[in-house]
Design a protein around this motif. Structure first.
Motif, mmCIF file in Angstrom:
data_model
loop_
_atom_site.group_PDB
_atom_site.id
_atom_site.type_symbol
_atom_site.label_atom_id
_atom_site.label_comp_id
_atom_site.label_asym_id
_atom_site.label_seq_id
_atom_site.Cartn_x
_atom_site.Cartn_y
_atom_site.Cartn_z
ATOM 1 N N GLY A 72 0.794 -1.225 0.000
ATOM 2 C CA GLY A 72 0.000 0.000 0.000
ATOM 3 C C GLY A 72 0.819 1.264 0.000
ATOM 4 N N VAL A 73 2.042 1.208 0.541
ATOM 5 C CA VAL A 73 2.836 2.429 0.630
ATOM 6 C C VAL A 73 3.322 2.911 -0.728
ATOM 7 N N ARG A 74 3.175 2.106 -1.762
ATOM 8 C CA ARG A 74 3.605 2.541 -3.086
ATOM 9 C C ARG A 74 2.850 3.783 -3.558
ATOM 10 N N SER A 75 1.657 3.982 -3.039
ATOM 11 C CA SER A 75 0.867 5.128 -3.482
ATOM 12 C C SER A 75 1.468 6.457 -3.049
ATOM 13 N N VAL A 76 2.396 6.425 -2.081
ATOM 14 C CA VAL A 76 3.005 7.675 -1.638
ATOM 15 C C VAL A 76 4.526 7.626 -1.790
ATOM 16 N N GLU A 77 5.001 6.723 -2.653
ATOM 17 C CA GLU A 77 6.444 6.565 -2.813
ATOM 18 C C GLU A 77 7.126 7.825 -3.315
ATOM 19 N N GLY A 78 6.475 8.598 -4.145
ATOM 20 C CA GLY A 78 7.113 9.775 -4.715
ATOM 21 C C GLY A 78 7.146 10.973 -3.785
ATOM 22 N N LEU A 79 6.479 10.883 -2.639
ATOM 23 C CA LEU A 79 6.420 12.007 -1.719
ATOM 24 C C LEU A 79 7.582 11.953 -0.739
ATOM 25 N N GLY A 80 8.093 13.136 -0.372
ATOM 26 C CA GLY A 80 9.116 13.214 0.646
ATOM 27 C C GLY A 80 8.515 13.089 2.035
ATOM 28 N N TYR A 81 9.361 12.931 3.036
ATOM 29 C CA TYR A 81 8.867 12.737 4.401
ATOM 30 C C TYR A 81 8.049 13.942 4.866
ATOM 31 N N ARG A 82 8.522 15.153 4.593
ATOM 32 C CA ARG A 82 7.785 16.342 5.023
ATOM 33 C C ARG A 82 6.385 16.382 4.394
ATOM 34 N N GLN A 83 6.299 15.998 3.123
ATOM 35 C CA GLN A 83 5.012 16.023 2.439
ATOM 36 C C GLN A 83 4.052 14.979 3.013
ATOM 37 N N LYS A 84 4.569 13.792 3.289
ATOM 38 C CA LYS A 84 3.737 12.759 3.916
ATOM 39 C C LYS A 84 3.269 13.206 5.292
ATOM 40 N N ALA A 85 4.175 13.798 6.048
ATOM 41 C CA ALA A 85 3.831 14.266 7.385
ATOM 42 C C ALA A 85 2.761 15.351 7.318
ATOM 43 N N LEU A 86 2.873 16.250 6.343
ATOM 44 C CA LEU A 86 1.889 17.324 6.191
ATOM 45 C C LEU A 86 0.514 16.766 5.866
ATOM 46 N N LEU A 87 0.452 15.794 4.951
ATOM 47 C CA LEU A 87 -0.834 15.212 4.575
ATOM 48 C C LEU A 87 -1.450 14.445 5.736
ATOM 49 N N ALA A 88 -0.627 13.701 6.466
ATOM 50 C CA ALA A 88 -1.143 12.952 7.613
ATOM 51 C C ALA A 88 -1.651 13.891 8.698
ATOM 52 N N ALA A 89 -0.898 14.949 8.984
ATOM 53 C CA ALA A 89 -1.292 15.898 10.023
ATOM 54 C C ALA A 89 -2.530 16.687 9.624
ATOM 55 N N GLY A 90 -2.693 16.946 8.316
ATOM 56 C CA GLY A 90 -3.850 17.696 7.848
ATOM 57 C C GLY A 90 -5.111 16.874 7.732
ATOM 58 N N PHE A 91 -4.954 15.548 7.664
ATOM 59 C CA PHE A 91 -6.128 14.703 7.461
ATOM 60 C C PHE A 91 -6.589 13.976 8.731
ATOM 61 N N TRP A 92 -5.724 13.167 9.318
ATOM 62 C CA TRP A 92 -6.164 12.226 10.343
ATOM 63 C C TRP A 92 -6.696 12.859 11.628
ATOM 64 N N PRO A 93 -6.070 13.870 12.204
ATOM 65 C CA PRO A 93 -6.607 14.409 13.463
ATOM 66 C C PRO A 93 -8.032 14.925 13.344
ATOM 67 N N ILE A 94 -8.332 15.665 12.282
ATOM 68 C CA ILE A 94 -9.662 16.259 12.131
ATOM 69 C C ILE A 94 -10.666 15.223 11.668
ATOM 70 N N TRP A 95 -10.311 14.467 10.653
ATOM 71 C CA TRP A 95 -11.237 13.458 10.148
ATOM 72 C C TRP A 95 -11.526 12.414 11.220
ATOM 73 N N GLY A 96 -10.494 11.986 11.929
ATOM 74 C CA GLY A 96 -10.679 11.001 12.978
ATOM 75 C C GLY A 96 -11.511 11.523 14.132
ATOM 76 N N PHE A 97 -11.308 12.795 14.494
ATOM 77 C CA PHE A 97 -12.083 13.377 15.597
ATOM 78 C C PHE A 97 -13.573 13.356 15.289
ATOM 79 N N PHE A 98 -13.955 13.784 14.080
ATOM 80 C CA PHE A 98 -15.375 13.848 13.765
ATOM 81 C C PHE A 98 -15.993 12.453 13.604
ATOM 82 N N ILE A 99 -15.193 11.491 13.166
ATOM 83 C CA ILE A 99 -15.704 10.120 13.135
ATOM 84 C C ILE A 99 -16.060 9.681 14.556
#
Length: 523
Positions: free
Chosen positions: A278-305
């Motif tokens: 599954g990680v192949r879908s984000v292979e082209g992204l750098g660590y900072r970019q992955k961290a930004l997407l994770a931080a922007g998505f999971w805390p808020i989306w997870g909270f409302f779930i």
């Protein structure tokens, strides 16, 4: 190609608004009514939405284009920020273009790019803050990224309180950077200052307004969020989650939702250095970019779930998490595309299906579909399903009918005022009745709203009035406490040549001058 896509979608939105297929929806009418009375904040939202509409109507007049011009411009600006952020800052133009495709093929973007609601400027500011945060982490010695971060936080808070959730996003992002030794002390200090300046700057006018209005806005947020009032009585409930998760799938459309979840899980696995395909879908992204997407998505989306197991969550509350979600979906879609080729069914149909749906929604009113004439969808078993689109239609026709009744059924049409029993009807009357005289909202039996903070029709003793309620309903003898007599009319409104919403219109004669006070604690 990106420029062509942005131009095409912008022109399509302008054409749709000018076509007159969709009357101003009730929230838009309410925000427009706010724009006629300048305030530092309003009952349910900050002041930015009213200021934007005020600017649009100053240019194009009190027309649908004037009200919705800010939404069209905001949608274009959102796309420009997304493309420049991913193509220039991240150096991935292919992903930038695919992100625009996903964005434009979601119901969330279709609606927020046409309807002038607070989600539109909120997404503009959220994307601006997201890429400013990334820029600051790459070049912590520069001042401009922090200035842009503070500015977008300030303006976004004036648009919607949800912008304050960006501060936890910053905290999670910094924590993820520190895990890899990528966070300098200078970055933490400057981000803290930028967040403080931005949030305080946005909150000052809002807090000032709340202090002058018995904290009405704060009470509304606490009640709506299940932290006060009747919604806070039951802590754990299971009946709201299915409705909420279904609304999220619908907002993104099912295939983009699945791609988004695939990408969101993959980015977490990649950050944790977990093996797996599954990680192949984000292979082209750098660590900072992955961290930004994770931080922007999971805390808020997870909270409302999780919070949907406590109270009703409106579908658009988690919209800011999809700023990252759209990019995650595009990255996952791109990974499948590269691995399986463009001919694979998992790749090629979905943008065309999304664009076809967008076209259908924009053009559906021009086609003579038989089921539209009686306002119902085809039968499911023995039950007719009400067509939800028609709930948004017929308000303009209602305004014309009310004006006709004012001119033909009353001796002195100039001494007739209008009122509804909820904010939506009240706002629609203010917008749709020729002359655009502000209507009033009858207190009692409902949640408080902005109209309760403005003057009622006191001092109009002896005037006549027209009272409107949604749907067909019977007599309202309580009106006799305020008027000498009344008549009832059930009106089936029209949109074009098709039936739309139903209303009950009460012609009220001889106002006593006694308007009930705003009462109750339900916000």
């Amino acid at each position: 190609m990106a420029g062509v896509l942005i131009l095409f979608t912008t022109l399509a939105r302008v054409a749709f608004v000018l076509s007159g297929q969709l009357d101003l929806v009730q929230d838009e009418a309410q925000y427009w009514d706010w724009s006629r009375t300048f305030q530092l904040s309003y009952f349910t939202k900050g002041p930015l939405i009213a200021w934007i509409i005020g600017g649009g109507t100053a240019i194009f007049g009190d027309t649908p284009l004037g009200v919705r011009f800010g939404a069209i411009a905001g949608a274009a600006l959102t796309q420009i920020i997304v493309y420049l952020g991913i193509a220039r800052l991240w150096g991935r133009p292919r992903l930038a273009f695919l992100s625009l495709v996903v964005l434009n093929c979601s119901l969330l973007a279709m609606a927020s790019g046409i309807l002038m609601t607070t989600d539109n400027p909120l997404l503009v500011c959220w994307y601006g803050a997201l890429f400013s945060l990334y820029w600051a982490s790459r070049e912590p010695e520069r001042h401009l990224p922090y200035v842009l971060l503070a500015l977008t936080l300030c303006v976004g808070t004036l648009a919607k309180y949800m912008m304050l959730a960006f501060v936890p996003t910053v905290i999670v992002y910094v924590w993820l950077l520190r895990r890899k030794g990528l966070c300098e002390p200078m970055l933490v200090r400057r981000l803290a200052v930028a967040c403080l300046v931005g949030t305080v700057g946005g909150l000052v006018p809002i807090v000032n307004w709340n202090l002058q209005n018995d904290f009405a806005g704060l009470r509304h947020v606490l009640h709506l969020g299940g932290m006060a009032g009747s919604r806070a009585e039951t802590f754990l409930r299971l009946d709201k989650f299915p409705e909420y998760i279904g609304s999220q799938i619908g907002l993104l459309l099912p295939w983009w939702f699945l791609y988004m979840m695939f990408g969101a899980v993959a980015v977490v696995r990649s950050l944790a250095d977990a093996p797996g395909r599954g990680v192949r879908s984000v292979e082209g992204l750098g660590y900072r970019q992955k961290a930004l997407l994770a931080a922007g998505f999971w805390p808020i989306w997870g909270f409302f779930i999780l919070w949907s197991f406590h109270t009703k969550i409106n579908p658009n509350w988690s919209a800011v998490s999809y700023a990252s979600g759209f990019i995650l979906a595009a990255a996952a879609w791109d990974a499948v595309w590269r691995r399986r080729g463009w001919r694979n069914w998992r790749v090629w149909p979905w943008p065309f299906v999304g664009l076809a749906l967008m076209g259908m929604l924009m053009l559906h009113d021009t086609f003579p579909l038989p089921w539209r004439y009686d306002g119902r969808l085809p039968m499911v078993g023995e039950v007719h399903i009400e067509n939800p689109i028609l709930h948004l239609k017929g308000w303009d026709d209602l305004g014309r009918k009310v004006d006709e009744l004012r001119r033909t059924r009353f001796e002195n049409p100039d001494n007739v005022f209008f009122f509804g029993d909820n904010y939506d009807v009240t706002a629609a009357l203010s917008w749709n009745v020729p002359g655009k005289e502000r209507a009033f909202c009858l207190p009692g039996g409902r949640r408080l709203n902005q109209y309760d903070l403005w003057p009622g029709p006191e001092g109009r003793e002896g005037w006549d009035a027209i009272f409107v309620r949604k749907k067909f309903s019977g007599p309202r003898d309580s009106l006799l406490e305020r008027f000498a007599r009344y008549e009832t009319i059930q009106y089936q409104s029209q949109h074009g040549d098709r039936p739309a919403r139903r209303f009950t219109i009460y012609l009220c004669y001889g106002f006593s001058g006694q308007w009930p006070p705003a009462q109750g604690t339900d916000y």
